[in-house]
Write a protein that holds these residues in place. Structure first.
Motif, PDB file in Angstrom:
ATOM      1  N   GLU A  42       0.830  -1.207   0.000  1.00 48.78           N
ATOM      2  CA  GLU A  42       0.000   0.000   0.000  1.00 48.78           C
ATOM      3  C   GLU A  42       0.862   1.254   0.000  1.00 48.78           C
ATOM      4  OE1 GLU A  42      -4.261  -0.856   1.956  1.00 48.78           O
ATOM      5  OE2 GLU A  42      -2.626  -0.858   3.410  1.00 48.78           O
ATOM      6  N   VAL A  47      -1.877   4.212  -2.408  1.00 51.09           N
ATOM      7  CA  VAL A  47      -3.327   4.229  -2.190  1.00 51.09           C
ATOM      8  C   VAL A  47      -3.697   3.074  -1.274  1.00 51.09           C
ATOM      9  CG1 VAL A  47      -3.925   5.325  -4.386  1.00 51.09           C
ATOM     10  CG2 VAL A  47      -3.725   2.841  -4.268  1.00 51.09           C
ATOM     11  N   LEU A  49      -5.483  -0.229  -0.388  1.00 44.97           N
ATOM     12  CA  LEU A  49      -5.861  -1.369  -1.222  1.00 44.97           C
ATOM     13  C   LEU A  49      -6.822  -2.321  -0.519  1.00 44.97           C
ATOM     14  CD1 LEU A  49      -2.316  -2.190  -2.630  1.00 44.97           C
ATOM     15  CD2 LEU A  49      -4.149  -0.953  -3.803  1.00 44.97           C
ATOM     16  N   THR A  60     -10.479  -2.373  -1.705  1.00 44.34           N
ATOM     17  CA  THR A  60     -10.980  -1.105  -2.220  1.00 44.34           C
ATOM     18  C   THR A  60     -11.072  -1.204  -3.743  1.00 44.34           C
ATOM     19  OG1 THR A  60      -8.766  -0.190  -2.501  1.00 44.34           O
ATOM     20  CG2 THR A  60      -9.812   0.100  -0.336  1.00 44.34           C
ATOM     21  N   ASP A  61     -11.585  -0.143  -4.378  1.00 44.86           N
ATOM     22  CA  ASP A  61     -11.645  -0.155  -5.846  1.00 44.86           C
ATOM     23  C   ASP A  61     -10.247  -0.291  -6.443  1.00 44.86           C
ATOM     24  OD1 ASP A  61     -14.362   0.098  -5.761  1.00 44.86           O
ATOM     25  OD2 ASP A  61     -14.392   2.264  -6.116  1.00 44.86           O
ATOM     26  N   ALA A  62      -9.279   0.425  -5.863  1.00 45.98           N
ATOM     27  CA  ALA A  62      -7.902   0.317  -6.346  1.00 45.98           C
ATOM     28  C   ALA A  62      -7.359  -1.089  -6.120  1.00 45.98           C
ATOM     29  CB  ALA A  62      -7.016   1.348  -5.654  1.00 45.98           C
ATOM     30  N   ARG A  65      -8.640  -3.451  -8.833  1.00 45.24           N
ATOM     31  CA  ARG A  65      -7.937  -3.299 -10.108  1.00 45.24           C
ATOM     32  C   ARG A  65      -6.558  -3.942 -10.054  1.00 45.24           C
ATOM     33  NH1 ARG A  65     -10.469   1.844  -9.866  1.00 45.24           N
ATOM     34  NH2 ARG A  65      -8.578   2.817  -9.046  1.00 45.24           N
ATOM     35  N   LEU A  66      -5.855  -3.748  -8.933  1.00 44.41           N
ATOM     36  CA  LEU A  66      -4.524  -4.337  -8.816  1.00 44.41           C
ATOM     37  C   LEU A  66      -4.603  -5.853  -8.714  1.00 44.41           C
ATOM     38  CD1 LEU A  66      -1.484  -4.045  -8.567  1.00 44.41           C
ATOM     39  CD2 LEU A  66      -1.772  -3.695  -6.102  1.00 44.41           C
TER      40      LEU A  66
END
Length: 302
Positions: A42, A47, A49, A60-62, A65-66
């Motif tokens: 993180e 951001v 995560l 999270t949204d991030a 995606r990761l």
């Protein structure tokens, strides 16, 4: 930003195993070491995560995606490791395959027998090949090969795909169903119908189109179910459905019959074999794909 492999494995691990405790056991790390890897990830990403909740770890949204990229990276490295091991011993490694229920019910036994004769020790994971489940896993690299029914929702050009079987379909109901006395399109439209797989617009649109071509308003009641559940519902109630015609010869469809041909034209079903275009198949995966194609062509042995 520099992301490290052990950090990505930590992220994938906590998601796939449902929490830090289970992931630490699977990854053979202490909980403190795993937590540190996630915290460093993180910090490097800049951001948040993950969020911790009483029910475990939530991305999270991030983080979501990761995760998709992390799964792809870690799976490709695992495949590279398996490829090198395979060069020394072809009986090592793992393949992950998803199969449409038709193949599972009709041909999987023969395919698996052929595969085991050549690769008795390779680990095999088998999953149900519904399009909505197959596509995300192929993208993530957590699936090597799939056979799916082409229902109009296959992303164009994203995967290598080749047709391996085309099947006639039938409208089916239980033996003794009242509609069999006079199976007109109007009478069939009054029935409750079952469609396999998750609820989506493509399946219901296809059913509507079948009735609209016959000049009849489509059915109003539709049940969505997994394949074996759908077959059980059709066998023991007055629900109708569309299935590949050869399934009616199997024990799973005992007590079901095809509705005599009417003005309703249900068409054929095409089965396609999917792989990622950017990832070479391991020899064991390639052999599994060949077995699937051969059995669909009616080849009696290998």
């Amino acid at each position: 930003m520099t992301l490290r492999l052990h950090q990505l494995r930590a992220l994938v691990g906590v998601v796939e195993h449902g929490g830090i405790r289970a992931a630490s056991r699977h990854l053979h790390l202490s909980q403190a070491a795993l937590t540190k890897s996630l915290r460093q990830l993180e910090e490097d990403a800049g951001v948040a995560l993950i969020r911790r909740s009483p029910r475990g770890v939530v991305l999270t949204d991030a983080g979501q995606r990761l995760l998709a990229r992390a799964r792809l990276v870690t799976r490709q490295l695992d495949l590279a490791d398996e490829e090198l091991s395979h060069a020394a011993d072809e009986q090592q490694g793992q393949i992950r395959v998803a199969l449409t229920p038709y193949i599972t019910l009709t041909h999987l036994g023969q395919v698996f027998s052929w595969f085991r004769q050549r690769y008795p020790k390779v680990s095999v994971e088998l999953a149900e090949g519904l399009m909505s489940r197959v596509v995300p896993r192929l993208r993530e690299g957590t699936l090597d090969l799939a056979v799916v029914a082409e229902t109009g929702d296959l992303p164009v050009g994203e995967f290598n795909d080749r047709s391996i079987l085309e099947l006639e379909q039938s409208i089916a109901v239980r033996a003794g169903h009242p509609v069999l006395i006079n199976p007109t399109p109007a009478a069939l439209a009054q029935l409750e119908w079952v469609l396999t797989g998750p609820r989506d617009g493509l399946k219901s649109a296809h059913l509507r189109a079948i009735f609209e071509r016959a000049g009849v308003a489509p059915p109003q009641q539709i049940v969505y179910a997994e394949t074996l559940t759908a077959l059980a519902v059709m066998r023991h109630s007055d629900v109708a459905g569309i299935i590949p015609a050869p399934l009616l010869r199997l024990p799973e469809c005992r007590g079901m019959v095809a509705v005599p041909p009417s003005a309703l034209q249900v068409g054929t079903l095409t089965l396609k074999l999917l792989t990622r275009p950017d990832v070479p198949l391991m020899p064991a995966t390639e052999y599994m794909a060949q077995c699937l194609e051969d059995v669909c062509k009616g080849q009696p042995s290998r």
